[in-house]
Design a protein around this motif. Structure first.
Motif, mmCIF file in Angstrom:
data_model
loop_
_atom_site.group_PDB
_atom_site.id
_atom_site.type_symbol
_atom_site.label_atom_id
_atom_site.label_comp_id
_atom_site.label_asym_id
_atom_site.label_seq_id
_atom_site.Cartn_x
_atom_site.Cartn_y
_atom_site.Cartn_z
ATOM 1 N N GLY A 85 -8.356 -49.757 -34.140
ATOM 2 C CA GLY A 85 -7.913 -48.538 -33.045
ATOM 3 C C GLY A 85 -6.605 -48.488 -32.745
ATOM 4 N N ALA A 86 -5.786 -49.408 -32.493
ATOM 5 C CA ALA A 86 -4.672 -49.345 -32.287
ATOM 6 C C ALA A 86 -3.788 -48.775 -33.311
ATOM 7 N N MET A 87 -4.036 -48.858 -34.446
ATOM 8 C CA MET A 87 -3.270 -48.236 -35.645
ATOM 9 C C MET A 87 -3.413 -46.985 -35.450
ATOM 10 N N TYR A 88 -4.694 -46.431 -35.281
ATOM 11 C CA TYR A 88 -4.789 -44.820 -35.326
ATOM 12 C C TYR A 88 -4.078 -44.437 -34.119
ATOM 13 N N ARG A 89 -4.158 -45.161 -33.085
ATOM 14 C CA ARG A 89 -3.536 -44.472 -31.720
ATOM 15 C C ARG A 89 -2.262 -44.645 -32.055
ATOM 16 N N THR A 90 -1.416 -45.673 -32.797
ATOM 17 C CA THR A 90 0.038 -45.518 -32.945
ATOM 18 C C THR A 90 0.586 -44.386 -33.797
ATOM 19 N N ILE A 97 0.513 -46.361 -26.290
ATOM 20 C CA ILE A 97 -0.593 -45.917 -27.191
ATOM 21 C C ILE A 97 -1.882 -45.901 -26.231
ATOM 22 N N ARG A 98 -2.068 -46.380 -24.967
ATOM 23 C CA ARG A 98 -3.299 -46.229 -24.262
ATOM 24 C C ARG A 98 -3.246 -44.909 -23.136
ATOM 25 N N THR A 99 -2.226 -44.351 -23.172
ATOM 26 C CA THR A 99 -2.277 -43.215 -22.218
ATOM 27 C C THR A 99 -3.460 -42.384 -22.497
ATOM 28 N N SER A 124 -6.771 -37.671 -27.958
ATOM 29 C CA SER A 124 -6.308 -36.917 -29.126
ATOM 30 C C SER A 124 -6.857 -37.671 -30.549
ATOM 31 N N VAL A 125 -6.698 -39.093 -30.377
ATOM 32 C CA VAL A 125 -7.031 -39.831 -31.571
ATOM 33 C C VAL A 125 -8.115 -39.580 -32.432
ATOM 34 N N SER A 126 -9.141 -39.219 -31.744
ATOM 35 C CA SER A 126 -10.251 -38.730 -32.573
ATOM 36 C C SER A 126 -10.142 -37.914 -33.635
ATOM 37 N N PHE A 127 -9.292 -36.728 -33.399
ATOM 38 C CA PHE A 127 -8.875 -35.873 -34.367
ATOM 39 C C PHE A 127 -8.153 -36.642 -35.442
ATOM 40 N N VAL A 153 -5.531 -39.941 -43.997
ATOM 41 C CA VAL A 153 -5.126 -41.044 -43.102
ATOM 42 C C VAL A 153 -6.025 -42.141 -43.218
ATOM 43 N N ARG A 154 -7.218 -41.895 -43.140
ATOM 44 C CA ARG A 154 -8.398 -42.698 -43.090
ATOM 45 C C ARG A 154 -7.905 -43.965 -44.376
ATOM 46 N N PHE A 155 -7.976 -43.143 -45.584
ATOM 47 C CA PHE A 155 -7.916 -44.017 -46.773
ATOM 48 C C PHE A 155 -6.739 -45.007 -46.708
ATOM 49 N N ASP A 205 -11.926 -55.304 -35.610
ATOM 50 C CA ASP A 205 -12.823 -54.502 -34.599
ATOM 51 C C ASP A 205 -12.436 -52.728 -35.124
ATOM 52 N N GLY A 206 -13.420 -52.079 -34.918
ATOM 53 C CA GLY A 206 -13.170 -50.753 -35.230
ATOM 54 C C GLY A 206 -14.431 -49.975 -35.269
ATOM 55 N N ARG A 207 -14.404 -48.754 -36.108
ATOM 56 C CA ARG A 207 -15.754 -48.018 -36.239
ATOM 57 C C ARG A 207 -16.426 -48.099 -37.623
ATOM 58 N N ASP A 208 -15.511 -48.353 -38.542
ATOM 59 C CA ASP A 208 -15.972 -48.356 -40.103
ATOM 60 C C ASP A 208 -15.847 -49.603 -40.659
ATOM 61 N N ILE A 209 -15.583 -50.780 -39.880
ATOM 62 C CA ILE A 209 -15.017 -52.043 -40.393
ATOM 63 C C ILE A 209 -16.222 -52.530 -41.405
ATOM 64 N N GLY A 210 -17.443 -52.599 -40.872
ATOM 65 C CA GLY A 210 -18.612 -53.364 -41.632
ATOM 66 C C GLY A 210 -18.963 -52.191 -42.703
ATOM 67 N N ARG A 247 -17.501 -37.133 -31.696
ATOM 68 C CA ARG A 247 -16.524 -36.868 -32.676
ATOM 69 C C ARG A 247 -16.498 -37.969 -33.773
ATOM 70 N N ASP A 248 -16.681 -39.155 -33.329
ATOM 71 C CA ASP A 248 -16.421 -40.459 -34.146
ATOM 72 C C ASP A 248 -17.848 -40.613 -34.995
ATOM 73 N N SER A 249 -18.854 -40.138 -34.316
ATOM 74 C CA SER A 249 -20.020 -40.367 -35.228
ATOM 75 C C SER A 249 -20.390 -39.232 -36.195
ATOM 76 N N GLU A 250 -19.953 -38.021 -35.983
ATOM 77 C CA GLU A 250 -20.298 -36.766 -36.716
ATOM 78 C C GLU A 250 -18.993 -36.473 -37.832
ATOM 79 N N ARG A 251 -17.992 -37.220 -37.749
ATOM 80 C CA ARG A 251 -17.053 -36.937 -38.840
ATOM 81 C C ARG A 251 -17.461 -37.402 -40.285
ATOM 82 N N GLU A 252 -16.727 -36.569 -41.096
ATOM 83 C CA GLU A 252 -17.239 -36.725 -42.618
ATOM 84 C C GLU A 252 -16.887 -37.996 -43.126
HETATM 85 O O1 DC Z 1 -11.253 -48.491 -30.341
HETATM 86 P P1 DC Z 1 -10.062 -47.392 -29.872
HETATM 87 O O2 DC Z 1 -10.567 -46.703 -28.866
HETATM 88 O O3 DC Z 1 -8.889 -48.052 -29.642
HETATM 89 O O4 DC Z 1 -10.158 -46.446 -31.175
HETATM 90 C C1 DC Z 1 -9.261 -45.299 -31.116
HETATM 91 C C2 DC Z 1 -9.717 -44.100 -31.924
HETATM 92 O O5 DC Z 1 -9.693 -44.544 -33.216
HETATM 93 C C3 DC Z 1 -11.094 -43.876 -31.669
HETATM 94 O O6 DC Z 1 -11.686 -42.550 -31.355
HETATM 95 C C4 DC Z 1 -11.852 -43.923 -33.085
HETATM 96 C C5 DC Z 1 -10.726 -44.316 -33.813
HETATM 97 N N1 DC Z 1 -10.948 -45.376 -34.777
HETATM 98 C C6 DC Z 1 -11.533 -45.156 -36.091
HETATM 99 O O7 DC Z 1 -11.992 -44.033 -36.193
HETATM 100 N N2 DC Z 1 -11.717 -46.128 -36.889
HETATM 101 C C7 DC Z 1 -11.499 -47.260 -36.570
HETATM 102 N N3 DC Z 1 -11.690 -48.382 -37.446
HETATM 103 C C8 DC Z 1 -10.905 -47.698 -35.459
HETATM 104 C C9 DC Z 1 -10.866 -46.769 -34.368
#
Ligand code: DC
Length: 226
Positions: A36-41, A87-89, A95-98, A105-107, A125-130, A180-185
């Motif tokens: 998540g910190a990478m997307y935040r950065t 990156i935690r403001t 804005s990060v989920s956009f 970017v994801r690739f 840790d993240g959303r799509d690691i597994g 937003r995180d669960s409905e993205r393509e």
């Molecule tokens: O875990 P976090 O709140 O720092 O994540 C920030 C955002 O990045 C969150 O909206 C989801 C996204 N994210 C993602 O899409 N995939 C990941 N592997 C990690 C985070």
């Protein structure tokens, strides 16, 4: 054969992933990777440079010129400058989920994250690691908790840092980010079929960490690791 396994921890915002993942990593002597910190950065840099947060190519171009480094102590560096707190403001958080929706970017993020885990020994840790980044991770955990409980945790965390927030507003923001995180393509937040779900709503941090360590131990035993 790798001597150390990879552990994937996914789940929605506020489920306790980073706290738990850090402790699990420390306990095992593994490296914690906060994706998540990478997307935040990238989001922070895009805001700073006035880049459109909805523009796949512009964001990907910006990412191609951005060095993101995560240190074992949990610090985050962007092009050599420390951005751990920047990156935690709220602005970045909301804005990060956009940015995380953009497929190019994801690739690129996925490629960088896979490289970090090549030798094993990571707790990522993240959303799509597994599901996408480490589909072969030896241990996959999906951490969940009710929206109410996650908002409560964020509220208390903010209070302890000295900035009180509005509980109802926090709840709405968390629900919106979940949506937003669960409905993205591309690579939406989803439990991997072979992930073990741990509902943390009524559990303490120690209980969650112990239960994950038990799962890890079992897996190491099964695979003949010492
Ligand atoms: O875990 P976090 O709140 O720092 O994540 C920030 C955002 O990045 C969150 O909206 C989801 C996204 N994210 C993602 O899409 N995939 C990941 N592997 C990690 C985070």
């Amino acid at each position: 054969m790798k001597e150390k396994i990879n552990i994937a921890i996914d789940g929605p915002a506020g489920a306790g992933k980073s706290t738990v993942a850090k402790l699990v990593a420390r306990n095992l002597g593994y490296v914690y990777i906060d994706t998540g910190a990478m997307y935040r950065t990238l989001t922070y840099k895009a805001i700073k440079n006035g880049v459109n947060l909805h523009h796949n190519q512009q964001l990907n171009h910006l990412l191609s010129e951005t060095l993101i480094q995560l240190t074992p102590e949990g610090k985050v560096f962007m092009d050599g400058e420390e951005v751990t707190d920047l990156i935690r403001t709220d602005e970045v958080t909301n804005s990060v989920s956009f940015v995380a929706t953009q497929s190019d970017v994801r690739f690129e993020m996925l490629t960088r994250q896979q490289e970090m885990a090549l030798d094993g020994g990571t707790v990522m840790d993240g959303r799509d690691i597994g599901t996408a980044v480490l589909p072969n991770a030896e241990v996959k955990i999906f951490l969940s908790a009710t929206v109410e409980e996650r908002a409560k945790r964020r509220y208390e965390e903010n209070l302890s840092k000295g900035y009180p927030t509005d509980f109802e507003q926090l709840k709405q923001e968390i629900a919106l980010r979940d949506k937003r995180d669960s409905e993205r393509e591309t690579a939406p937040l989803k439990k991997a079929e072979d992930a073990i779900e741990v509902d943390t709503t009524k559990m303490s941090i120690d209980e969650v960490v112990s239960s994950i360590l038990r799962i890890v131990e079992e897996r190491l035993d099964e695979r003949g690791f010492v």
